[in-house]
Design a protein around this motif. Structure first.
Motif, PDB file in Angstrom:
ATOM      1  N   LEU A   1     -40.737  63.858  15.306  1.00 24.97           N
ATOM      2  CA  LEU A   1     -41.675  63.116  16.146  1.00 24.97           C
ATOM      3  C   LEU A   1     -41.388  61.626  16.152  1.00 24.97           C
ATOM      4  O   LEU A   1     -41.183  61.013  15.098  1.00 24.97           O
ATOM      5  CB  LEU A   1     -43.111  63.359  15.632  1.00 24.97           C
ATOM      6  CG  LEU A   1     -44.225  62.530  16.246  1.00 24.97           C
ATOM      7  CD1 LEU A   1     -44.380  62.839  17.726  1.00 24.97           C
ATOM      8  CD2 LEU A   1     -45.532  62.780  15.505  1.00 24.97           C
TER       9      LEU A   1
ATOM     10  N   MET B   1     -48.166  69.438  24.014  1.00 24.70           N
ATOM     11  CA  MET B   1     -48.089  68.725  22.750  1.00 24.70           C
ATOM     12  C   MET B   1     -49.447  68.747  22.059  1.00 24.70           C
ATOM     13  O   MET B   1     -50.480  68.766  22.723  1.00 24.70           O
ATOM     14  CB  MET B   1     -47.681  67.268  22.972  1.00 24.70           C
ATOM     15  CG  MET B   1     -46.286  67.099  23.565  1.00 24.70           C
ATOM     16  SD  MET B   1     -45.860  65.363  23.735  1.00 24.70           S
ATOM     17  CE  MET B   1     -44.287  65.516  24.562  1.00 24.70           C
ATOM     18  N   SER B   2     -49.438  68.719  20.722  1.00 28.07           N
ATOM     19  CA  SER B   2     -50.709  68.707  20.010  1.00 28.07           C
ATOM     20  C   SER B   2     -50.516  68.243  18.573  1.00 28.07           C
ATOM     21  O   SER B   2     -49.473  68.467  17.964  1.00 28.07           O
ATOM     22  CB  SER B   2     -51.338  70.103  20.018  1.00 28.07           C
ATOM     23  OG  SER B   2     -50.517  71.016  19.321  1.00 28.07           O
TER      24      SER B   2
ATOM     25  N   TRP C   1     -47.391  68.714  14.137  1.00 27.05           N
ATOM     26  CA  TRP C   1     -47.155  68.308  15.521  1.00 27.05           C
ATOM     27  C   TRP C   1     -46.357  69.415  16.180  1.00 27.05           C
ATOM     28  O   TRP C   1     -45.288  69.784  15.702  1.00 27.05           O
ATOM     29  CB  TRP C   1     -46.384  66.987  15.570  1.00 27.05           C
ATOM     30  CG  TRP C   1     -46.063  66.519  16.955  1.00 27.05           C
ATOM     31  CD1 TRP C   1     -44.867  66.633  17.603  1.00 27.05           C
ATOM     32  CD2 TRP C   1     -46.930  65.833  17.873  1.00 27.05           C
ATOM     33  NE1 TRP C   1     -44.934  66.070  18.851  1.00 27.05           N
ATOM     34  CE2 TRP C   1     -46.191  65.576  19.052  1.00 27.05           C
ATOM     35  CE3 TRP C   1     -48.265  65.430  17.817  1.00 27.05           C
ATOM     36  CZ2 TRP C   1     -46.748  64.924  20.155  1.00 27.05           C
ATOM     37  CZ3 TRP C   1     -48.809  64.783  18.914  1.00 27.05           C
ATOM     38  CH2 TRP C   1     -48.057  64.538  20.061  1.00 27.05           C
ATOM     39  N   GLN C   2     -46.915  69.988  17.234  1.00 24.57           N
ATOM     40  CA  GLN C   2     -46.279  71.132  17.888  1.00 24.57           C
ATOM     41  C   GLN C   2     -46.046  72.274  16.911  1.00 24.57           C
ATOM     42  O   GLN C   2     -45.025  72.976  16.971  1.00 24.57           O
ATOM     43  CB  GLN C   2     -44.949  70.715  18.528  1.00 24.57           C
ATOM     44  CG  GLN C   2     -45.079  69.706  19.667  1.00 24.57           C
ATOM     45  CD  GLN C   2     -45.766  70.298  20.895  1.00 24.57           C
ATOM     46  OE1 GLN C   2     -46.974  70.496  20.921  1.00 24.57           O
ATOM     47  NE2 GLN C   2     -44.991  70.585  21.911  1.00 24.57           N
TER      48      GLN C   2
ATOM     49  N   ARG D   1     -55.435  67.844  21.365  1.00 27.79           N
ATOM     50  CA  ARG D   1     -54.663  68.740  22.221  1.00 27.79           C
ATOM     51  C   ARG D   1     -54.139  68.073  23.492  1.00 27.79           C
ATOM     52  O   ARG D   1     -53.307  68.651  24.189  1.00 27.79           O
ATOM     53  CB  ARG D   1     -55.527  69.942  22.605  1.00 27.79           C
ATOM     54  CG  ARG D   1     -55.916  70.821  21.429  1.00 27.79           C
ATOM     55  CD  ARG D   1     -54.752  71.626  20.916  1.00 27.79           C
ATOM     56  NE  ARG D   1     -55.132  72.564  19.863  1.00 27.79           N
ATOM     57  CZ  ARG D   1     -54.269  73.351  19.227  1.00 27.79           C
ATOM     58  NH1 ARG D   1     -52.988  73.316  19.560  1.00 27.79           N
ATOM     59  NH2 ARG D   1     -54.670  74.159  18.264  1.00 27.79           N
ATOM     60  N   SER D   2     -54.653  66.899  23.819  1.00 25.91           N
ATOM     61  CA  SER D   2     -54.232  66.239  25.056  1.00 25.91           C
ATOM     62  C   SER D   2     -54.135  64.736  24.837  1.00 25.91           C
ATOM     63  O   SER D   2     -54.736  64.199  23.897  1.00 25.91           O
ATOM     64  CB  SER D   2     -55.207  66.562  26.191  1.00 25.91           C
ATOM     65  OG  SER D   2     -56.514  66.156  25.841  1.00 25.91           O
TER      66      SER D   2
ATOM     67  N   LYS E   1     -50.058  58.572  26.404  1.00 27.55           N
ATOM     68  CA  LYS E   1     -49.731  58.544  24.987  1.00 27.55           C
ATOM     69  C   LYS E   1     -50.855  59.191  24.170  1.00 27.55           C
ATOM     70  O   LYS E   1     -52.012  59.201  24.572  1.00 27.55           O
ATOM     71  CB  LYS E   1     -49.522  57.104  24.515  1.00 27.55           C
ATOM     72  CG  LYS E   1     -48.365  56.383  25.189  1.00 27.55           C
ATOM     73  CD  LYS E   1     -47.026  57.020  24.872  1.00 27.55           C
ATOM     74  CE  LYS E   1     -45.874  56.232  25.474  1.00 27.55           C
ATOM     75  NZ  LYS E   1     -44.564  56.868  25.177  1.00 27.55           N
ATOM     76  N   TYR E   2     -50.478  59.713  23.020  1.00 31.69           N
ATOM     77  CA  TYR E   2     -51.445  60.224  22.054  1.00 31.69           C
ATOM     78  C   TYR E   2     -51.744  59.101  21.062  1.00 31.69           C
ATOM     79  O   TYR E   2     -50.821  58.612  20.391  1.00 31.69           O
ATOM     80  CB  TYR E   2     -50.874  61.430  21.305  1.00 31.69           C
ATOM     81  CG  TYR E   2     -50.780  62.688  22.132  1.00 31.69           C
ATOM     82  CD1 TYR E   2     -51.629  63.762  21.905  1.00 31.69           C
ATOM     83  CD2 TYR E   2     -49.822  62.821  23.149  1.00 31.69           C
ATOM     84  CE1 TYR E   2     -51.532  64.930  22.648  1.00 31.69           C
ATOM     85  CE2 TYR E   2     -49.727  63.973  23.905  1.00 31.69           C
ATOM     86  CZ  TYR E   2     -50.593  65.022  23.648  1.00 31.69           C
ATOM     87  OH  TYR E   2     -50.499  66.171  24.399  1.00 31.69           O
TER      88      TYR E   2
ATOM     89  N   GLU F   1     -44.321  58.631  20.946  1.00 29.36           N
ATOM     90  CA  GLU F   1     -45.190  59.627  21.584  1.00 29.36           C
ATOM     91  C   GLU F   1     -46.597  59.582  20.990  1.00 29.36           C
ATOM     92  O   GLU F   1     -47.593  59.705  21.702  1.00 29.36           O
ATOM     93  CB  GLU F   1     -44.631  61.035  21.371  1.00 29.36           C
ATOM     94  CG  GLU F   1     -43.273  61.298  21.973  1.00 29.36           C
ATOM     95  CD  GLU F   1     -42.738  62.630  21.527  1.00 29.36           C
ATOM     96  OE1 GLU F   1     -43.134  63.647  22.131  1.00 29.36           O
ATOM     97  OE2 GLU F   1     -41.943  62.681  20.574  1.00 29.36           O
ATOM     98  N   LEU F   2     -46.654  59.446  19.667  1.00 28.35           N
ATOM     99  CA  LEU F   2     -47.915  59.446  18.925  1.00 28.35           C
ATOM    100  C   LEU F   2     -48.073  58.087  18.253  1.00 28.35           C
ATOM    101  O   LEU F   2     -47.171  57.622  17.546  1.00 28.35           O
ATOM    102  CB  LEU F   2     -47.908  60.565  17.883  1.00 28.35           C
ATOM    103  CG  LEU F   2     -49.130  60.696  16.978  1.00 28.35           C
ATOM    104  CD1 LEU F   2     -50.391  60.985  17.784  1.00 28.35           C
ATOM    105  CD2 LEU F   2     -48.903  61.806  15.938  1.00 28.35           C
TER     106      LEU F   2
END
Length: 302
Positions: free
Chosen positions: A71, A1-2, A61-62, A26-27, A180-181, A149-150
């Motif tokens: 997302l 994921m990014s 995103w991705q 990126r992480s 989590k991002y 997720e974000l």
């Protein structure tokens, strides 16, 4: 994921609010959008989320433009948005349903979050009866109810007392543990240093500095020496050529020309039977780096 942000720009009339901002995440972890009020942090978040249309640039995103279909994201805005006359649990369930959850799933998630945030006792109380810190927890519960997720946290520590600030730190740490991002916007440099591995330092809509915080600090090197002792150490500091940066109640902070100077100073103290209770070589703080970069920017504009 990014998350990839490419060349975001936004103007309001003649004012350039965001000037060609790019960064990548990126992480999992916490990424910092750092700067004073008016630096463009909130505008960047709103453009990433599609709340505000950029004049140029994109957020992916991705590899795809961000949308709620693509997302599952959560946003804690700087301007808090809970309903003060509604009961806490019922409005959390409502927010969950807005994000596509069933009533049962939203209620279960809300109750779990209230317990985790230690505000279960306020479930059936209207939000206006809560302290500012507990209202903040309710707002954060509304942000997290659908397990995004974000996550975007815009000035999350603003106005919190030390107890509630510590509670929020624990919550953020748990989110980091869950991979989590998190994008954290803040003007509180010391707070951001606790969490952000990577960041963008903003000033008047421009990126003054970006990248990994440890590498940025390492580039500056050790610049200070903090010393505490029962005896007066100033004459010995003068002998090795160190200048005072700041005198504090718990000791003195010196400007450190080079690491060897600290070694000479410590040896001199030992020769004179002075045992410091604190002797710490320090890198510059993020706040000091920010001030230094702003000064450089001002000089460049002259």
């Amino acid at each position: 994921m990014s998350l990839v942000v490419n060349g975001l720009c936004k103007t309001f009339g003649e004012k350039v609010a965001v000037d060609n901002i790019s960064f990548e995440m990126r992480s999992p972890g916490v990424f910092g959008l750092i700067g004073t009020n008016g630096a463009g942090k909130t505008t960047i978040i709103r453009m990433i989320l599609g709340i505000m249309r950029p004049d140029a640039g994109e957020a992916l995103w991705q590899g795809k433009p961000i949308s709620r279909k693509l997302l599952n994201f959560g946003y804690l805005p700087e301007e808090r948005g809970i309903y003060t006359k509604n009961r806490v649990l019922e409005q959390l369930v409502y927010f969950g349903k807005l994000r596509g959850m069933t009533t049962a799933a939203a209620k279960a998630s809300a109750e779990e979050l209230l317990e985790r945030f230690e505000i279960t006792e306020y479930a059936n109380v209207t939000a206006d009866k809560l302290s500012k810190g507990n209202q903040q927890k309710v707002q954060l519960a509304a942000t997290l109810i659908h397990d995004p997720e974000l996550i975007f946290l815009d000035e999350p520590f603003s106005g919190l007392d030390p107890i509630n600030a510590e509670s929020l730190r624990k919550i953020i740490n748990k989110l980091v543990e869950k991979k989590k991002y998190i994008i954290m916007s803040s003007h509180q440099m010391s707070t951001v240093e606790e969490y952000c591995e990577d960041l963008v330092l903003l000033h008047r809509g421009k990126a003054l500095l970006s990248g990994n915080l440890r590498k940025i600090k390492a580039g500056y090197g050790a610049t200070k020496l903090a010393v505490s002792a029962d005896e007066n150490v100033l004459p010995f500091a003068e002998q090795v050529g160190m200048k005072i940066k700041e005198v504090r109640a718990d000791g003195v902070e010196f400007l450190l020309p080079e690491t060897d100077t600290a070694k000479k100073f410590l040896a001199l103290l030992a020769e004179n039977s002075i045992l410091p209770t604190k002797f710490e070589i320090l890198e510059p703080t993020l706040n000091e780096i920010f001030i230094d970069k702003v000064k450089d920017e001002a000089e460049a504009e002259k």
